[in-house]
Design a protein around this motif. Structure first.
Motif, PDB file in Angstrom:
ATOM      1  N   LEU A   1       0.840  -1.192   0.000  1.00 49.57           N
ATOM      2  CA  LEU A   1       0.000   0.000   0.000  1.00 49.57           C
ATOM      3  C   LEU A   1       0.882   1.252   0.000  1.00 49.57           C
ATOM      4  CD1 LEU A   1      -2.785  -0.998   2.585  1.00 49.57           C
ATOM      5  CD2 LEU A   1      -2.795  -1.296   0.104  1.00 49.57           C
TER       6      LEU A   1
ATOM      7  N   ASP B   1       1.330   4.305  -2.939  1.00 51.09           N
ATOM      8  CA  ASP B   1       1.245   5.737  -2.625  1.00 51.09           C
ATOM      9  C   ASP B   1       2.533   6.467  -3.020  1.00 51.09           C
ATOM     10  OD1 ASP B   1       0.205   8.150  -1.183  1.00 51.09           O
ATOM     11  OD2 ASP B   1       1.953   7.718   0.064  1.00 51.09           O
TER      12      ASP B   1
ATOM     13  N   VAL C   1      -5.341   3.351   6.019  1.00 52.61           N
ATOM     14  CA  VAL C   1      -4.879   4.002   4.787  1.00 52.61           C
ATOM     15  C   VAL C   1      -5.166   5.504   4.853  1.00 52.61           C
ATOM     16  CG1 VAL C   1      -5.365   4.216   2.308  1.00 52.61           C
ATOM     17  CG2 VAL C   1      -4.989   1.950   3.317  1.00 52.61           C
TER      18      VAL C   1
ATOM     19  N   TRP D   1      -2.444   7.808   2.589  1.00 56.17           N
ATOM     20  CA  TRP D   1      -1.984   7.079   1.400  1.00 56.17           C
ATOM     21  C   TRP D   1      -3.013   7.141   0.283  1.00 56.17           C
ATOM     22  CZ3 TRP D   1      -0.283   2.049   4.385  1.00 56.17           C
ATOM     23  CH2 TRP D   1       0.946   2.292   5.014  1.00 56.17           C
TER      24      TRP D   1
ATOM     25  N   VAL E   1      -4.264   5.086  -2.459  1.00 55.74           N
ATOM     26  CA  VAL E   1      -4.203   3.691  -2.879  1.00 55.74           C
ATOM     27  C   VAL E   1      -5.509   3.344  -3.585  1.00 55.74           C
ATOM     28  CG1 VAL E   1      -3.970   1.320  -2.076  1.00 55.74           C
ATOM     29  CG2 VAL E   1      -2.749   3.142  -0.890  1.00 55.74           C
TER      30      VAL E   1
ATOM     31  N   ARG F   1      -4.992  -4.887   0.014  1.00 59.81           N
ATOM     32  CA  ARG F   1      -6.125  -4.562   0.890  1.00 59.81           C
ATOM     33  C   ARG F   1      -6.771  -5.832   1.450  1.00 59.81           C
ATOM     34  NH1 ARG F   1      -8.574   0.591   0.740  1.00 59.81           N
ATOM     35  NH2 ARG F   1      -7.754   1.951  -0.874  1.00 59.81           N
TER      36      ARG F   1
END
Lengths: 216, 216
Positions: A203, A207, B119, B124, B126, B133
């Motif tokens: 993740l 980013d 997140v 981030w 994403v 995830r």
């Protein structure tokens, strides 16, 4: 935590864990799951501890991707908490770390030296038997062969992060009451922690890639 | 970097990489390694780019533990650098992240929400398609089932470390000259980085375990 004890047949154990009956029987035969209490010549009943153990087996083999043989080694160590947490953690490490055989080349010797120096720089007390030494030496040799020396320069940052995370994890486990819970935490943390960090890294990479490569 | 071009037979390619000839032929048939230049009806010669590609294949399949199918996907992306680094990194991530199918339960929905919140907390960017995830949601469900909630409290520390490392790694790759080197770095970093961090974590764990459980 419920304190009353429960008694169930193998079918109920299967229903409550989602593990098929033939798989439970396989775990029983392989010694991963202790036998139930016999109630007649061909029926056994199972309790809370079987439920808990079955969940742990699934965590190690599914989320943790251990082989049945590796899971059995880990569970055998879990069942000997008298050996001490440090010893149990050592067994869990052996089970989840790929065994790499050192190669007799100058590149390998140089990589091993680099790993030793890194350990010394971070002040880590690590035995010569830790299987991660050879695993890391192999990765260093591979990265150098691929001419990825700039990635190797990040090793100290990675090591500092690993040090902080390991300390936080083991400190959390030390705060638990009871040896059984500590041992289980050490094992679960070791096995599932890798997958957790890998997932978070994916993740964070998306980013960072977005920021560094796309958005400018 | 040597600039003169080299020409060699498959036997020499094998000798210089330690990869057996039948394995090289397998990689050729499977399309992981491009064909050599035919010098007669049954002989081909190979160059610097084959040597380099063969080392990359070995890094992905041995040190990185990718299947041949996953390695082929990654290499296909490497050969399309025009798609952009962000896209190549996405393919590498898909290839190395376990595909987990979401389950329709309240526990799963709660775990997915927890990952989404994490997140958001770390700011981030994403996409919903990032396979990590679901992989993370599965780990959260597993840890909660095993009543390891104190380990889940460490998630933010782990995420912060993952964020710093991903940024440092991609910044190093961005400093490289040439698209090919950047693409290769992104792929190698993604695939071998997990193993690198896991190895360093083992060493740091042994040290922390020694300090916290043994030495007092």
């Amino acid at each position: 935590m419920e304190t009353y004890s429960i008694h169930m047949r193998i079918g109920e154990l299967s229903k409550r864990t989602g593990v098929p009956v033939p798989t439970i029987k396989y775990y029983l035969r392989e010694g991963l799951l202790p036998s139930g209490e016999l109630t007649s010549h061909n029926q056994a009943q199972y309790g809370e501890e079987h439920l808990r153990r079955l969940k742990l087996i699934r965590a190690l083999t599914e989320a943790g991707k251990l082989s049945v043989a590796a899971a059995r080694e880990v569970l055998t160590a879990v069942d000997r908490p008298a050996d001490g947490l440090h010893a149990v953690l050592g067994v869990a490490q052996q089970a989840v770390t790929p065994q790499v055989t050192p190669v007799d080349t100058a590149e390998w010797a140089r990589a091993e030296r680099q790993v030793d120096e890194l350990v010394a720089r971070h002040g880590w007390q690590v035995t010569a038997e830790n299987p991660a030494r050879s695993a890391l030496a192999q990765l260093v040799v591979t990265l150098r062969e691929l001419e990825q020396d700039d990635l190797l320069e990040l090793l100290d940052d990675y090591a500092a992060a690993a040090g902080r995370l390991a300390t936080a994890e083991l400190a959390a486990i030390a705060r638990r009451e009871g040896v059984a819970g500590k041992v289980e935490g050490a094992v679960v943390g070791t096995v599932l922690g890798d997958a957790l960090i890998a997932g978070l890294r994916r993740l964070a990479q998306e980013d960072a890639s977005h920021r560094i490569f796309e958005a400018r």
